[in-house]
Design a protein around this motif. Structure first.
Motif, PDB file in Angstrom:
ATOM      1  N   GLU A 421       0.816  -1.214   0.000  1.00 24.40           N
ATOM      2  CA  GLU A 421       0.000   0.000   0.000  1.00 24.40           C
ATOM      3  C   GLU A 421       0.848   1.262   0.000  1.00 24.40           C
ATOM      4  N   GLY A 422       2.078   1.171   0.467  1.00 25.24           N
ATOM      5  CA  GLY A 422       2.913   2.371   0.492  1.00 25.24           C
ATOM      6  C   GLY A 422       3.901   2.334   1.645  1.00 25.24           C
ATOM      7  N   GLN A 423       4.681   3.373   1.719  1.00 22.00           N
ATOM      8  CA  GLN A 423       5.719   3.469   2.734  1.00 22.00           C
ATOM      9  C   GLN A 423       5.128   3.936   4.067  1.00 22.00           C
ATOM     10  N   GLY A 431      10.666   9.261  13.192  1.00 19.08           N
ATOM     11  CA  GLY A 431      11.178   9.440  11.842  1.00 19.08           C
ATOM     12  C   GLY A 431      10.431   8.612  10.817  1.00 19.08           C
ATOM     13  N   GLY A 432      10.365   9.140   9.573  1.00 18.50           N
ATOM     14  CA  GLY A 432       9.758   8.401   8.482  1.00 18.50           C
ATOM     15  C   GLY A 432      10.716   7.348   7.949  1.00 18.50           C
ATOM     16  N   ALA A 433      10.175   6.285   7.373  1.00 21.73           N
ATOM     17  CA  ALA A 433      10.996   5.207   6.835  1.00 21.73           C
ATOM     18  C   ALA A 433      11.620   5.612   5.511  1.00 21.73           C
ATOM     19  N   GLY A 434      12.789   5.021   5.215  1.00 16.76           N
ATOM     20  CA  GLY A 434      13.403   5.236   3.911  1.00 16.76           C
ATOM     21  C   GLY A 434      12.645   4.501   2.826  1.00 16.76           C
ATOM     22  N   GLY A 435      12.678   5.042   1.618  1.00 19.04           N
ATOM     23  CA  GLY A 435      12.012   4.390   0.503  1.00 19.04           C
ATOM     24  C   GLY A 435      12.721   3.103   0.122  1.00 19.04           C
ATOM     25  N   ASN A 436      11.975   2.165  -0.463  1.00 18.46           N
ATOM     26  CA  ASN A 436      12.584   0.905  -0.902  1.00 18.46           C
ATOM     27  C   ASN A 436      12.104   0.568  -2.295  1.00 18.46           C
ATOM     28  N   SER A 437      12.855  -0.270  -2.980  1.00 14.89           N
ATOM     29  CA  SER A 437      12.557  -0.577  -4.374  1.00 14.89           C
ATOM     30  C   SER A 437      11.762  -1.857  -4.541  1.00 14.89           C
ATOM     31  N   ALA A 442       6.022   2.077  -2.508  1.00 17.85           N
ATOM     32  CA  ALA A 442       6.800   2.415  -1.318  1.00 17.85           C
ATOM     33  C   ALA A 442       8.183   2.949  -1.681  1.00 17.85           C
ATOM     34  N   LYS A 443       8.356   3.437  -2.890  1.00 18.91           N
ATOM     35  CA  LYS A 443       9.675   3.899  -3.327  1.00 18.91           C
ATOM     36  C   LYS A 443      10.047   5.232  -2.696  1.00 18.91           C
ATOM     37  N   ASN A 444       9.060   6.064  -2.436  1.00 21.99           N
ATOM     38  CA  ASN A 444       9.341   7.345  -1.793  1.00 21.99           C
ATOM     39  C   ASN A 444       9.542   7.144  -0.286  1.00 21.99           C
ATOM     40  N   GLY A 445      10.288   8.042   0.302  1.00 17.90           N
ATOM     41  CA  GLY A 445      10.465   7.979   1.746  1.00 17.90           C
ATOM     42  C   GLY A 445       9.191   8.355   2.483  1.00 17.90           C
ATOM     43  N   GLY A 446       9.023   7.802   3.687  1.00 11.89           N
ATOM     44  CA  GLY A 446       7.868   8.161   4.498  1.00 11.89           C
ATOM     45  C   GLY A 446       8.045   9.523   5.144  1.00 11.89           C
ATOM     46  N   ASN A 447       6.938  10.195   5.425  1.00 11.74           N
ATOM     47  CA  ASN A 447       6.997  11.496   6.096  1.00 11.74           C
ATOM     48  C   ASN A 447       7.319  11.323   7.578  1.00 11.74           C
ATOM     49  N   GLY A 448       8.015  12.306   8.137  1.00 17.13           N
ATOM     50  CA  GLY A 448       8.260  12.294   9.573  1.00 17.13           C
ATOM     51  C   GLY A 448       6.989  12.627  10.353  1.00 17.13           C
ATOM     52  N   GLY A 449       6.923  12.149  11.589  1.00 24.30           N
ATOM     53  CA  GLY A 449       5.766  12.430  12.417  1.00 24.30           C
ATOM     54  C   GLY A 449       5.747  13.880  12.885  1.00 24.30           C
ATOM     55  N   ASP A 450       4.541  14.450  13.034  1.00 22.31           N
ATOM     56  CA  ASP A 450       4.412  15.832  13.491  1.00 22.31           C
ATOM     57  C   ASP A 450       4.826  15.954  14.947  1.00 22.31           C
TER      58      ASP A 450
END
Length: 457
Positions: A421-423, A431-437, A442-450
């Motif tokens: 479904e996504g990263q 911290g947001g997760a790094g993107g993976n191939s 899920a290739k883009n990095g995840g956003n950091g938490g507010d």
């Protein structure tokens, strides 16, 4: 109307029943006595009706008076019910007298005035009681308390955010404790909360807020957390994942205020995850931002954000972003991503040089990505312990939630393995997760938490 009443006082003689039944027939001459009786009875009946009409008016007024009295009574009952409800709610914050606490370090309380509890069966935050300590403690203290539902639970006791030391509770002395966040906190000298603390306001959505200090309040305890860094994007050509973002730092501060004073609160937005790239590498994740409180008498306070993760490269995964640092030098101290794999663990410490900073804790570091997988995001700190670094067991694991706390626990970092479904994004400053191939979504990095700010008084 009395002046129009057809008065007729001659009583006359009542006619026989036979005449009443048959009536006067043609040619008959009505008797004068019978006519007098008929007119007199008509007069008397009309007079009685007229008098009854006056009584109806009086009765109507009486009914209206009764209705007004009933309405007044209803208002009084409603007012008293509100006062009773308010008193019951106020009672939740009253400081009860529990009597003697027996035992050396495992204190036992038996009381007929149990504390109000929440849905989990624990005391509500702000519930307080006083007790007589029978035996001096020789180390850390736990409290066995019987609640309103009849259950007995055990809770640790802290003084100014740390476990009690030998002699903190001398024998035959009276003490007050307040419950918050899973533990009791010693009140009075050295305590971080005033007795009867009942109010707290959380600010969790990014943005700037204005808070007016309530009447009678001169001290406010604030917990604040910077936002997490975004994870780096994956390199889809060579398959290397981006690094996880670091989590924001946290602070617990004591604000000196006056009633009517306006505080400005800024809750930081989490850093945006980096987009994936091809041969040139993925984008870096955006750094987390600073949450701040300004306007207090004793200065301004800042909780810094975590660093963004590095994008995946041609021959290695992106490095993780550093956790937010325990500094207090304003928004200019933005944390940059770290480019070392020896991330090191966060260090929890109290910076005594900062005026009225009760604790200042680093965020958990993000960790580097590897082939196919992104690095995990750093876990956010609680209000008593630093955030946990990502990668426990595997680099794509996010930092675990820091559950050692006074009031607020930390949150786990993003999971670098991603899903179909996504990263994964960070939450509550992690911290947001790094993107993976490995997953197209899920290739883009995840956003950091507010970030977060919570005021308590």
């Amino acid at each position: 109307m009395p002046e129009q009443l057809p008065q007729w006082n001659a009583v006359g003689v009542e006619p026989p029943q036979s005449l009443k039944d048959s009536g006067w027939q043609p040619g008959m001459k009505p008797s004068a006595q019978h006519m007098n009786w008929l007119l007199n009875r008509a007069y008397k009946c009309i007079e009685e009706l007229q008098q009854a009409g006056g009584n109806v008016d009086d009765l109507t007024q009486t009914v209206e008076n009764i209705e007004e009295t009933v309405d007044s009574l209803k208002q009084t009952v409603n007012s008293n019910s509100l006062k009773i409800d308010t008193h019951i709610k106020d009672d939740e914050g009253h400081t009860r007298w529990f009597g003697n606490a027996t035992g050396t370090n495992a204190k036992t309380i038996i009381t007929t005035k149990p504390l109000p509890i929440d849905s989990n069966g624990d005391p509500i935050n702000g519930a307080s009681f006083r007790f007589m300590n029978s035996t001096a403690n020789t180390g850390a203290v736990t409290m066995f308390v019987t609640h309103a539902n009849g259950t007995t639970k055990t809770y640790p006791v802290y003084n100014n955010g740390i476990q009690l030391k030998a002699g903190d509770l001398p024998s035959t002395t009276v003490h007050t404790v307040t419950f918050a966040g899973g533990s009791f906190h010693l009140q009075g000298k050295g305590g971080v909360m005033t007795s009867g603390t009942q109010n707290y306001i959380p600010y969790t959505a990014p943005g700037t807020y204005s808070f007016t200090v309530p009447e009678g309040v001169t001290r406010i305890t604030a917990f604040m957390r910077g936002s997490g860094g975004g994870g780096g994007g994956a390199n889809t050509t060579y398959g290397y994942g981006g690094g996880g973002g670091g989590s924001g730092a946290s602070k617990r501060v004591l604000l000196q205020v006056t009633p009517g004073m306006k505080l400005v609160l800024t809750v930081a937005k989490g850093g945006t995850g980096g987009e994936f790239g091809t041969a040139g590498g993925g984008q870096y994740g955006e750094n987390g931002a600073v949450s701040s409180i300004t306007g207090a008498q004793n200065g301004a306070f800042y909780a810094h954000g975590g660093g963004g993760g590095m994008g995946g490269q041609q021959s290695f995964g992106g490095y993780g972003g550093a956790g937010g640092q325990d500094v207090n030098n304003g928004p200019s101290g933005t944390i940059s991503p770290t480019f070392t794999r020896s991330d090191g663990g966060p260090v929890a410490q109290v910076d005594a040089s900062m005026s009225k900073v009760l604790s200042s804790l680093t965020g958990g570091h993000g960790i580097y990505g590897r082939i196919m997988w992104g690095g995990g995001g750093g876990g956010s700190p609680s209000d008593s312990n630093g955030g946990l670094m990502a990668g426990a067991g595997e680099t794509y694991y996010g930092g675990l939630a820091q559950n050692q706390k006074f009031y607020f626990a930390g949150s786990a970092g993003g999971y670098g393995a991603g899903t179909g479904e996504g990263q994964q994004h960070g939450i509550n400053g992690s911290g947001g997760a790094g993107g993976n191939s490995s997953y197209p979504n899920a290739k883009n990095g995840g956003n950091g938490g507010d970030g977060l700010i919570c005021l308590m008084w």
